[in-house]
Design an enzyme around this catalytic site. Sequence first.
Site, PDB file in Angstrom:
ATOM      1  N   LYS A  22      27.914  42.860  34.996  1.00  0.00           N
ATOM      2  CA  LYS A  22      28.023  41.575  35.423  1.00  0.00           C
ATOM      3  C   LYS A  22      29.300  42.599  36.433  1.00  0.00           C
ATOM      4  CE  LYS A  22      30.676  38.409  34.053  1.00  0.00           C
ATOM      5  NZ  LYS A  22      32.270  38.022  34.878  1.00  0.00           N
ATOM      6  N   ASN A  23      30.589  42.807  36.381  1.00  0.00           N
ATOM      7  CA  ASN A  23      31.420  42.715  37.039  1.00  0.00           C
ATOM      8  C   ASN A  23      31.093  43.608  38.132  1.00  0.00           C
ATOM      9  OD1 ASN A  23      32.189  40.071  36.272  1.00  0.00           O
ATOM     10  ND2 ASN A  23      34.116  41.295  34.365  1.00  0.00           N
ATOM     11  N   ARG A  92      34.577  33.219  39.283  1.00  0.00           N
ATOM     12  CA  ARG A  92      35.828  33.624  40.070  1.00  0.00           C
ATOM     13  C   ARG A  92      35.404  34.654  41.224  1.00  0.00           C
ATOM     14  NH1 ARG A  92      40.936  33.613  40.780  1.00  0.00           N
ATOM     15  NH2 ARG A  92      41.846  35.149  40.510  1.00  0.00           N
ATOM     16  N   CYS A 116      36.158  30.759  34.688  1.00  0.00           N
ATOM     17  CA  CYS A 116      36.501  30.749  33.028  1.00  0.00           C
ATOM     18  C   CYS A 116      38.256  30.545  33.233  1.00  0.00           C
ATOM     19  CB  CYS A 116      36.534  32.256  31.943  1.00  0.00           C
ATOM     20  SG  CYS A 116      34.788  33.010  31.516  1.00  0.00           S
ATOM     21  N   ARG A 121      45.243  32.061  37.016  1.00  0.00           N
ATOM     22  CA  ARG A 121      43.822  32.270  38.325  1.00  0.00           C
ATOM     23  C   ARG A 121      44.431  32.387  39.756  1.00  0.00           C
ATOM     24  NH1 ARG A 121      38.174  33.977  35.754  1.00  0.00           N
ATOM     25  NH2 ARG A 121      38.989  35.825  36.516  1.00  0.00           N
ATOM     26  N   PRO A 122      45.326  32.602  40.409  1.00  0.00           N
ATOM     27  CA  PRO A 122      45.850  32.337  41.971  1.00  0.00           C
ATOM     28  C   PRO A 122      45.530  33.544  42.496  1.00  0.00           C
ATOM     29  CG  PRO A 122      47.991  33.220  40.225  1.00  0.00           C
ATOM     30  CD  PRO A 122      46.507  33.046  39.736  1.00  0.00           C
ATOM     31  N   ILE A 123      44.729  33.362  43.497  1.00  0.00           N
ATOM     32  CA  ILE A 123      44.594  33.873  44.324  1.00  0.00           C
ATOM     33  C   ILE A 123      45.308  34.333  45.926  1.00  0.00           C
ATOM     34  CG2 ILE A 123      41.808  33.341  44.195  1.00  0.00           C
ATOM     35  CD1 ILE A 123      42.330  32.116  46.362  1.00  0.00           C
ATOM     36  N   ASP A 124      46.702  34.063  45.497  1.00  0.00           N
ATOM     37  CA  ASP A 124      47.655  34.627  46.641  1.00  0.00           C
ATOM     38  C   ASP A 124      47.496  35.768  46.766  1.00  0.00           C
ATOM     39  OD1 ASP A 124      48.755  34.867  43.464  1.00  0.00           O
ATOM     40  OD2 ASP A 124      50.358  36.112  44.217  1.00  0.00           O
ATOM     41  N   LEU A 125      47.295  37.231  46.259  1.00  0.00           N
ATOM     42  CA  LEU A 125      47.050  38.487  46.039  1.00  0.00           C
ATOM     43  C   LEU A 125      46.116  38.167  47.394  1.00  0.00           C
ATOM     44  CD1 LEU A 125      47.932  40.487  42.491  1.00  0.00           C
ATOM     45  CD2 LEU A 125      49.400  39.431  44.536  1.00  0.00           C
ATOM     46  N   ASP A 305      39.240  41.739  28.420  1.00  0.00           N
ATOM     47  CA  ASP A 305      37.603  41.192  27.875  1.00  0.00           C
ATOM     48  C   ASP A 305      37.376  41.349  26.827  1.00  0.00           C
ATOM     49  OD1 ASP A 305      36.122  40.936  31.323  1.00  0.00           O
ATOM     50  OD2 ASP A 305      37.942  39.682  30.452  1.00  0.00           O
ATOM     51  N   ARG A 397      26.455  33.209  31.451  1.00  0.00           N
ATOM     52  CA  ARG A 397      26.941  33.711  32.602  1.00  0.00           C
ATOM     53  C   ARG A 397      27.395  35.062  32.604  1.00  0.00           C
ATOM     54  NH1 ARG A 397      32.642  31.601  33.387  1.00  0.00           N
ATOM     55  NH2 ARG A 397      32.241  33.339  35.711  1.00  0.00           N
TER      56      ARG A 397
HETATM   57  C1  EPZ Z   1      38.352  40.478  36.635  1.00  0.00           C
HETATM   58  O1  EPZ Z   1      38.896  39.281  37.029  1.00  0.00           O
HETATM   59  C2  EPZ Z   1      37.008  40.001  36.334  1.00  0.00           C
HETATM   60  N1  EPZ Z   1      35.799  39.470  36.552  1.00  0.00           N
HETATM   61  C3  EPZ Z   1      37.099  39.563  34.355  1.00  0.00           C
HETATM   62  O2  EPZ Z   1      36.380  39.574  34.112  1.00  0.00           O
HETATM   63  C4  EPZ Z   1      38.548  40.255  34.547  1.00  0.00           C
HETATM   64  O3  EPZ Z   1      38.968  40.322  33.008  1.00  0.00           O
HETATM   65  C5  EPZ Z   1      39.612  41.074  35.179  1.00  0.00           C
HETATM   66  O4  EPZ Z   1      39.285  41.158  36.017  1.00  0.00           O
HETATM   67  C6  EPZ Z   1      41.119  41.221  34.714  1.00  0.00           C
HETATM   68  O5  EPZ Z   1      40.404  43.165  34.538  1.00  0.00           O
HETATM   69  C7  EPZ Z   1      34.880  39.690  37.267  1.00  0.00           C
HETATM   70  O6  EPZ Z   1      35.335  40.934  37.701  1.00  0.00           O
HETATM   71  C8  EPZ Z   1      34.096  38.953  38.564  1.00  0.00           C
HETATM   72  P1  EPZ Z   1      42.337  40.342  37.949  1.00  0.00           P
HETATM   73  P2  EPZ Z   1      39.843  38.909  38.313  1.00  0.00           P
HETATM   74  O7  EPZ Z   1      42.622  39.366  39.439  1.00  0.00           O
HETATM   75  O8  EPZ Z   1      40.033  39.995  39.542  1.00  0.00           O
HETATM   76  C9  EPZ Z   1      46.129  37.542  37.881  1.00  0.00           C
HETATM   77  C10 EPZ Z   1      34.842  38.237  32.449  1.00  0.00           C
HETATM   78  O9  EPZ Z   1      35.465  37.702  31.380  1.00  0.00           O
HETATM   79  N2  EPZ Z   1      45.916  37.636  39.825  1.00  0.00           N
HETATM   80  O10 EPZ Z   1      42.521  41.937  37.614  1.00  0.00           O
HETATM   81  O11 EPZ Z   1      39.661  37.438  38.592  1.00  0.00           O
HETATM   82  C11 EPZ Z   1      45.259  37.024  37.393  1.00  0.00           C
HETATM   83  O12 EPZ Z   1      45.723  35.598  37.985  1.00  0.00           O
HETATM   84  C12 EPZ Z   1      36.166  37.863  33.274  1.00  0.00           C
HETATM   85  O13 EPZ Z   1      34.251  38.948  32.564  1.00  0.00           O
HETATM   86  C13 EPZ Z   1      47.268  36.691  40.214  1.00  0.00           C
HETATM   87  O14 EPZ Z   1      48.056  36.284  40.194  1.00  0.00           O
HETATM   88  O15 EPZ Z   1      40.999  39.187  37.466  1.00  0.00           O
HETATM   89  C14 EPZ Z   1      45.647  37.466  36.172  1.00  0.00           C
HETATM   90  O16 EPZ Z   1      46.604  37.593  35.334  1.00  0.00           O
HETATM   91  C15 EPZ Z   1      37.200  37.144  32.844  1.00  0.00           C
HETATM   92  N3  EPZ Z   1      46.958  36.066  42.000  1.00  0.00           N
HETATM   93  C16 EPZ Z   1      45.586  38.897  36.733  1.00  0.00           C
HETATM   94  O17 EPZ Z   1      46.403  38.909  37.971  1.00  0.00           O
HETATM   95  C17 EPZ Z   1      45.763  36.993  42.156  1.00  0.00           C
HETATM   96  O18 EPZ Z   1      45.736  36.912  44.039  1.00  0.00           O
HETATM   97  C18 EPZ Z   1      44.506  40.120  36.538  1.00  0.00           C
HETATM   98  O19 EPZ Z   1      43.736  38.944  37.637  1.00  0.00           O
HETATM   99  C19 EPZ Z   1      44.518  37.788  41.941  1.00  0.00           C
HETATM  100  C20 EPZ Z   1      45.221  38.354  39.997  1.00  0.00           C
END
Ligand code: EPZ
Length: 422
Positions: A22-23, A92, A116, A121-125, A305, A397
């Site tokens: 999926k990812n 997401r 989920c 889960r901010p998107i600031d980065l 996960d 999902r």
């Molecule tokens: C991906 O989510 C995966 N989803 C998640 O799988 C997985 O748990 C996660 O990576 C970590 O490995 C998909 O690939 C669709 P991150 P993502 O950005 O990209 C913080 C599942 O069950 N963050 O690596 O959203 C965030 O809040 C899902 O299949 C910011 O602060 O994860 C988290 O604490 C759940 N600002 C950390 O970084 C940002 O702009 C890691 O998030 C982005 C993220």
Amino acid sequence: MVHYEIEGGHRLEGECRIQGSKNAVLPMMAAALLQKGTVILHNCPRILDVFCMIRILEHLGCRADWEDNTLMIDAYELRNCSVPREEAKKMRSSVILLGALLGRCRRAVLSYPGGCVIGARPIDLHLTALEKMGAHLCQEEEDIYVETEGLKGAKISLRIPSVGATENILLGAVLADGTTIIRNAAREPEIVELSRMLRQMGAKITGDGTSCICIRGVRKLHETEITVIPDRIVAGTYILAAAGCQGSLYFPQVPARQLVCLKELFIHWRMTWREDGAGLYVCGRQNYPAVPYLETKPYPGFPTDLQSPLAAVLLKAEGESHIRETIFESRFRAAGEFCKMGADVKIEKEVCKIRGSRHLHGAVMDAYELRGAAALIVAGLMAEGCSVVRDEGFLMRGYEHIVEDLHEAGASIISRRCSPSL
Ligand code: EPZ
């Protein structure tokens, strides 16, 4: 609402095929927007998040056709660049369409993504990186409007090795003017797969899989055909189910090298872990020790996960286990449901403390997110008596065949569609 009805206590035995990831496939579907032709994705899982991404791509003007598990996406012409809000809210991954749409159309409209509920889960980065590459953002309540005169290469250091932000930058940088360097990039296999596909389309990417990725922008990308890798989280879920149910399972094409953290746990538990080329054989044991302390980490650490499915297995371990969740701030929702089974589970800040016991009885439990739902299924397989997992659609999902896969391996599990009032 779907009810998963499980009778616990059955050993799992046999062979398990693992679906496409999926990812990995979701960003690959977004990458299809970067070329004016057809992208063919083999081994594509038929899961709700993929169907949601298809609806978004079709809304943008793409054509999508299935042949079994092969998905063909024709992105020859797009008719708009705004992602429908109701779809964006469902997952997401909608956020990574920003990079792809900026690369293709130089503008995009997107609502804040859903997905989920496991933390803020901010998107600031994502947004900061795209701004550094020349995107202009305007946010109005839930909607984000972005446009650019053309993305430019930039040097980007990520505060967190965010998977999604790394993917968004990759998707924006491949057609940018100049070179982009991502420092502290995510190293997940899904990043490597997206880069592999983009290189097949003509992109110039090096360093994927390490924490420093270099992308030299090119003028145009072309169509491609690629096979999606097996889903390491689905594989890990089934492997953990074998550990909890004294199961002996063979996986003919599992990404074992992506699951070294589980291999270490099998060694700790004195369980069988045997790799043979592309396949993996695992066999659980009745009695196994607790895990005194484990932290979830970015790849190649223990994946967040698999945190809840691991917790399910530890419910019957000998002794006290501690799991510290370092990625998301609220990913212990399954713990409350485990307690309905008689388990001794306590959450202290970001640590889940589990006092294992041989006695775990079935219960009626509620799922609150995708991987927590899978963990409740694993716990139901391990319990004495019957369990029901009530699920609003989380499992579908991400798990294409979980009922069929587990049933074929000897589990007593059925799914029943129920009206929400029940
Ligand atoms: C991906 O989510 C995966 N989803 C998640 O799988 C997985 O748990 C996660 O990576 C970590 O490995 C998909 O690939 C669709 P991150 P993502 O950005 O990209 C913080 C599942 O069950 N963050 O690596 O959203 C965030 O809040 C899902 O299949 C910011 O602060 O994860 C988290 O604490 C759940 N600002 C950390 O970084 C940002 O702009 C890691 O998030 C982005 C993220």
